[in-house]
Design a protein around this motif. Structure first.
Motif, PDB file in Angstrom:
ATOM      1  N   GLU A 239       0.816  -1.210   0.000  1.00  0.00           N
ATOM      2  CA  GLU A 239       0.000   0.000   0.000  1.00  0.00           C
ATOM      3  C   GLU A 239       0.854   1.266   0.000  1.00  0.00           C
ATOM      4  O   GLU A 239       0.598   2.208  -0.752  1.00  0.00           O
ATOM      5  N   ALA A 240       1.880   1.289   0.829  1.00  0.00           N
ATOM      6  CA  ALA A 240       2.711   2.491   0.912  1.00  0.00           C
ATOM      7  C   ALA A 240       3.444   2.741  -0.398  1.00  0.00           C
ATOM      8  O   ALA A 240       3.478   3.874  -0.909  1.00  0.00           O
ATOM      9  N   THR A 241       4.033   1.707  -0.975  1.00  0.00           N
ATOM     10  CA  THR A 241       4.840   1.897  -2.171  1.00  0.00           C
ATOM     11  C   THR A 241       3.989   2.281  -3.369  1.00  0.00           C
ATOM     12  O   THR A 241       4.354   3.166  -4.159  1.00  0.00           O
ATOM     13  N   VAL A 242       2.836   1.631  -3.543  1.00  0.00           N
ATOM     14  CA  VAL A 242       1.918   2.012  -4.620  1.00  0.00           C
ATOM     15  C   VAL A 242       1.622   3.502  -4.556  1.00  0.00           C
ATOM     16  O   VAL A 242       1.683   4.226  -5.566  1.00  0.00           O
ATOM     17  N   ASN A 243       1.320   3.978  -3.359  1.00  0.00           N
ATOM     18  CA  ASN A 243       0.854   5.353  -3.224  1.00  0.00           C
ATOM     19  C   ASN A 243       1.984   6.369  -3.231  1.00  0.00           C
ATOM     20  O   ASN A 243       1.779   7.507  -3.659  1.00  0.00           O
ATOM     21  N   VAL A 244       3.174   6.001  -2.796  1.00  0.00           N
ATOM     22  CA  VAL A 244       4.303   6.916  -2.954  1.00  0.00           C
ATOM     23  C   VAL A 244       4.612   7.106  -4.436  1.00  0.00           C
ATOM     24  O   VAL A 244       4.846   8.228  -4.901  1.00  0.00           O
ATOM     25  N   ILE A 245       4.607   6.012  -5.199  1.00  0.00           N
ATOM     26  CA  ILE A 245       4.872   6.127  -6.636  1.00  0.00           C
ATOM     27  C   ILE A 245       3.762   6.933  -7.315  1.00  0.00           C
ATOM     28  O   ILE A 245       4.030   7.866  -8.078  1.00  0.00           O
ATOM     29  N   GLY A 246       2.500   6.580  -7.032  1.00  0.00           N
ATOM     30  CA  GLY A 246       1.392   7.280  -7.672  1.00  0.00           C
ATOM     31  C   GLY A 246       1.320   8.751  -7.295  1.00  0.00           C
ATOM     32  O   GLY A 246       1.314   9.637  -8.160  1.00  0.00           O
ATOM     33  N   ASN A 247       1.273   9.023  -5.991  1.00  0.00           N
ATOM     34  CA  ASN A 247       1.222  10.413  -5.534  1.00  0.00           C
ATOM     35  C   ASN A 247       2.455  11.182  -5.987  1.00  0.00           C
ATOM     36  O   ASN A 247       2.375  12.361  -6.352  1.00  0.00           O
ATOM     37  N   GLY A 248       3.608  10.498  -5.940  1.00  0.00           N
ATOM     38  CA  GLY A 248       4.860  11.169  -6.267  1.00  0.00           C
ATOM     39  C   GLY A 248       4.987  11.530  -7.729  1.00  0.00           C
ATOM     40  O   GLY A 248       5.416  12.646  -8.073  1.00  0.00           O
ATOM     41  N   ALA A 272      15.127  12.567  -3.608  1.00  0.00           N
ATOM     42  CA  ALA A 272      13.772  12.836  -4.097  1.00  0.00           C
ATOM     43  C   ALA A 272      12.763  11.853  -3.526  1.00  0.00           C
ATOM     44  O   ALA A 272      11.609  12.230  -3.268  1.00  0.00           O
ATOM     45  N   VAL A 273      13.164  10.603  -3.328  1.00  0.00           N
ATOM     46  CA  VAL A 273      12.251   9.617  -2.740  1.00  0.00           C
ATOM     47  C   VAL A 273      11.747  10.109  -1.389  1.00  0.00           C
ATOM     48  O   VAL A 273      10.543  10.024  -1.084  1.00  0.00           O
ATOM     49  N   GLU A 274      12.646  10.619  -0.563  1.00  0.00           N
ATOM     50  CA  GLU A 274      12.238  11.124   0.756  1.00  0.00           C
ATOM     51  C   GLU A 274      11.261  12.285   0.619  1.00  0.00           C
ATOM     52  O   GLU A 274      10.287  12.395   1.371  1.00  0.00           O
ATOM     53  N   GLU A 275      11.503  13.148  -0.369  1.00  0.00           N
ATOM     54  CA  GLU A 275      10.624  14.292  -0.556  1.00  0.00           C
ATOM     55  C   GLU A 275       9.243  13.873  -1.054  1.00  0.00           C
ATOM     56  O   GLU A 275       8.228  14.456  -0.649  1.00  0.00           O
ATOM     57  N   LEU A 276       9.177  12.861  -1.888  1.00  0.00           N
ATOM     58  CA  LEU A 276       7.874  12.389  -2.362  1.00  0.00           C
ATOM     59  C   LEU A 276       7.071  11.771  -1.223  1.00  0.00           C
ATOM     60  O   LEU A 276       5.849  11.933  -1.162  1.00  0.00           O
ATOM     61  N   ILE A 277       7.742  11.065  -0.319  1.00  0.00           N
ATOM     62  CA  ILE A 277       7.066  10.512   0.856  1.00  0.00           C
ATOM     63  C   ILE A 277       6.515  11.636   1.723  1.00  0.00           C
ATOM     64  O   ILE A 277       5.401  11.563   2.248  1.00  0.00           O
ATOM     65  N   PRO A 350      14.076   0.239   4.022  1.00  0.00           N
ATOM     66  CA  PRO A 350      15.088   0.208   2.950  1.00  0.00           C
ATOM     67  C   PRO A 350      14.568  -0.417   1.657  1.00  0.00           C
ATOM     68  O   PRO A 350      14.891   0.049   0.563  1.00  0.00           O
ATOM     69  N   LEU A 351      13.752  -1.454   1.780  1.00  0.00           N
ATOM     70  CA  LEU A 351      13.202  -2.098   0.591  1.00  0.00           C
ATOM     71  C   LEU A 351      12.233  -1.153  -0.122  1.00  0.00           C
ATOM     72  O   LEU A 351      12.265  -1.032  -1.358  1.00  0.00           O
ATOM     73  N   ALA A 352      11.368  -0.476   0.618  1.00  0.00           N
ATOM     74  CA  ALA A 352      10.413   0.453   0.016  1.00  0.00           C
ATOM     75  C   ALA A 352      11.133   1.592  -0.689  1.00  0.00           C
ATOM     76  O   ALA A 352      10.766   1.974  -1.815  1.00  0.00           O
ATOM     77  N   ILE A 384      -5.419   6.059   4.161  1.00  0.00           N
ATOM     78  CA  ILE A 384      -4.447   5.617   3.169  1.00  0.00           C
ATOM     79  C   ILE A 384      -4.718   6.423   1.910  1.00  0.00           C
ATOM     80  O   ILE A 384      -5.727   6.236   1.231  1.00  0.00           O
ATOM     81  N   ARG A 385      -3.807   7.341   1.614  1.00  0.00           N
ATOM     82  CA  ARG A 385      -4.026   8.340   0.561  1.00  0.00           C
ATOM     83  C   ARG A 385      -3.380   7.884  -0.749  1.00  0.00           C
ATOM     84  O   ARG A 385      -2.163   7.680  -0.816  1.00  0.00           O
ATOM     85  N   GLY A 386      -4.200   7.742  -1.756  1.00  0.00           N
ATOM     86  CA  GLY A 386      -3.664   7.317  -3.031  1.00  0.00           C
ATOM     87  C   GLY A 386      -4.604   7.630  -4.173  1.00  0.00           C
ATOM     88  O   GLY A 386      -5.690   8.172  -3.989  1.00  0.00           O
ATOM     89  N   LEU A 387      -4.166   7.268  -5.376  1.00  0.00           N
ATOM     90  CA  LEU A 387      -4.922   7.534  -6.595  1.00  0.00           C
ATOM     91  C   LEU A 387      -5.624   6.294  -7.094  1.00  0.00           C
ATOM     92  O   LEU A 387      -5.155   5.170  -6.869  1.00  0.00           O
ATOM     93  N   ARG A 388      -6.715   6.498  -7.795  1.00  0.00           N
ATOM     94  CA  ARG A 388      -7.429   5.408  -8.468  1.00  0.00           C
ATOM     95  C   ARG A 388      -6.932   5.256  -9.904  1.00  0.00           C
ATOM     96  O   ARG A 388      -6.864   4.146 -10.425  1.00  0.00           O
ATOM     97  N   THR A 389      -6.602   6.380 -10.545  1.00  0.00           N
ATOM     98  CA  THR A 389      -6.047   6.357 -11.894  1.00  0.00           C
ATOM     99  C   THR A 389      -4.950   7.415 -12.004  1.00  0.00           C
ATOM    100  O   THR A 389      -5.001   8.443 -11.317  1.00  0.00           O
TER     101      THR A 389
END
Length: 395
Positions: A239-248, A272-277, A350-352, A384-389
């Motif tokens: 869930e976290a990784t999907v939404n960091v990539i999508g939101n980011g 940049a990864v830290e900033e997107l989170i 670290p994996l995320a 849990i904040r994320g996108l549908r599309t």
């Protein structure tokens, strides 16, 4: 004080102005949620680190209706406190410490690159494509599946289970979604019992094998603890990784100068990864329970009361972050709380981080002219904040 309605579409679309209005008080009572929420970064950090505020699991009820869901959480590292938490984390970290993140790193980058190649092909063929089902959603599922040793043919089961179970963390969940969460939990429990049993007779190079085998002074994980650990890794990692990539990616497309900055200097990707989170937090709220009477920033919290950290608000606190509403892919230091703090800091961080970095690197290399093709659709949940599309195209 006007707080927020977690079901209000306008708030879901952009919760940060509401947080700005609340932040003059470190902690406030939210009548709708029925708990005290920490709003400032200082208060959220103190809440997450205060040992009088723990993760105390309360079974979902009625018990007969949520047997599998409760089993997963009663035995979870995330839902335990010392001394049990200390024991579980020692055993789980011991299994994780056998080099799994480094072992997977080149494989994750190759996987992300292959998924972006497919995304590029879909854009070339149709003119646009949805980035979520091609990259953001399958990448963490494949990585968690590989980490756990789930056969490739079974990995399509993982995301639907995770998506259904995490709905239970939202407020005001409809009965049909609660029932779906329990069904998913029961199916996942049964599957992981079978997988763990198979590793006893046929060890592999995966984390399940190490979790089955890990021992310290004769102490081992119980079968239920092992299953709960596997499910936690899926839900938290997916869930976290999907939404960091999508939101980011959405944030980068809407802040073009920052995307161009990464194109010009890929060495900034890890920063940049830290900033997107931080910028658009995938987890907006995280609860704790008072294990004794405690006073935090002048607010009395009686034993047994729930309190929550508004992580999305902490991430936009101007007392900690200069120009907090500005996306800055070179921001450092960046003391966001996206992976938690204190003894419950995310063991899979670290994996995320590696997954998000791999996705960004592949996108920058293969699709440097990426842009939004249409307005993304946001999921209606708050916690849990994320996108549908996330429709994208190229110039």
């Amino acid at each position: 004080m006007v707080l927020f309605d977690p079901a209000d579409p306008a708030f879901i679309a952009d919760p940060y102005p509401a947080f700005d209005r609340m932040r003059e008080h470190p902690l406030v009572w939210h009548e709708g949620l029925g708990l005290t929420v920490a709003v400032s970064h200082e208060a959220c950090s103190a809440l997450l680190r205060n040992r009088a505020l723990g993760r105390i699991w309360t079974d979902a009820s009625p018990l007969a209706r949520f047997e599998a869901f409760n089993l997963l959480h009663r035995n979870s590292l995330l839902e335990s406190e010392p001394p049990r938490h200390t024991r579980l984390r020692r055993l789980i970290a011991g299994a994780f410490g056998r080099g799994h993140t480094e072992r997977l790193r080149p494989w994750v980058q190759d996987l992300a690159s292959s998924m972006v190649t497919r995304l590029a092909e879909e854009i070339a063929s149709a003119g646009s494509a949805d980035l979520l089902p091609v990259l953001a959603q399958p990448l963490p599922v494949e990585v968690i599946g590989e980490l756990l040793g789930v056969p490739a043919a079974d990995r399509a089961l993982l995301a639907p289970w995770s998506n259904a179970i995490v709905k239970m963390y939202e407020y005001g969940l409809p009965d049909d979604q609660a029932a779906a969460a329990e069904r998913a939990a029961a199916e996942f429990v049964a599957y992981m019992r079978s997988l763990a049993a198979s590793r006893l007779g046929a060890p592999g190079e995966d984390l399940i094998t190490d979790l089955v085998a890990v021992s310290e002074d004769g102490d081992r994980l119980t079968e239920d603890e092992l299953i709960a650990t596997a499910v936690l890794l899926l839900m938290a990692g997916h869930e976290a990784t999907v939404n960091v990539i999508g939101n980011g990616v959405q944030a980068l497309m809407r802040n073009r100068s920052q995307w161009d900055r990464l194109r010009a200097d890929p060495s900034l990707i890890d920063i940049a990864v830290e900033e997107l989170i931080r910028f658009d937090a995938p987890l907006q709220l995280f609860e704790r329970t008072a294990t004794e009477d405690v006073t935090l920033f002048g607010v009395d919290i009686p034993e047994g009361s729930k309190v929550a950290a508004l992580l999305g608000s902490a991430a936009r606190d101007p007392l900690v972050f200069d120009a907090p509403d500005v996306l800055d892919v070179g921001r450092t230091p960046n003391p966001h709380l996206g992976f938690g703090a204190g003894i419950h800091y995310c063991v899979g961080a670290p994996l995320a981080r590696g997954e998000v970095a791999a996705a960004l690197r592949a996108l920058l290399e293969q699709l440097p002219d990426l842009e939004l093709a249409a307005e993304p659709q946001r999921r209606p949940e708050f916690v849990i904040r994320g996108l549908r599309t996330l429709p994208v195209t190229t110039r």
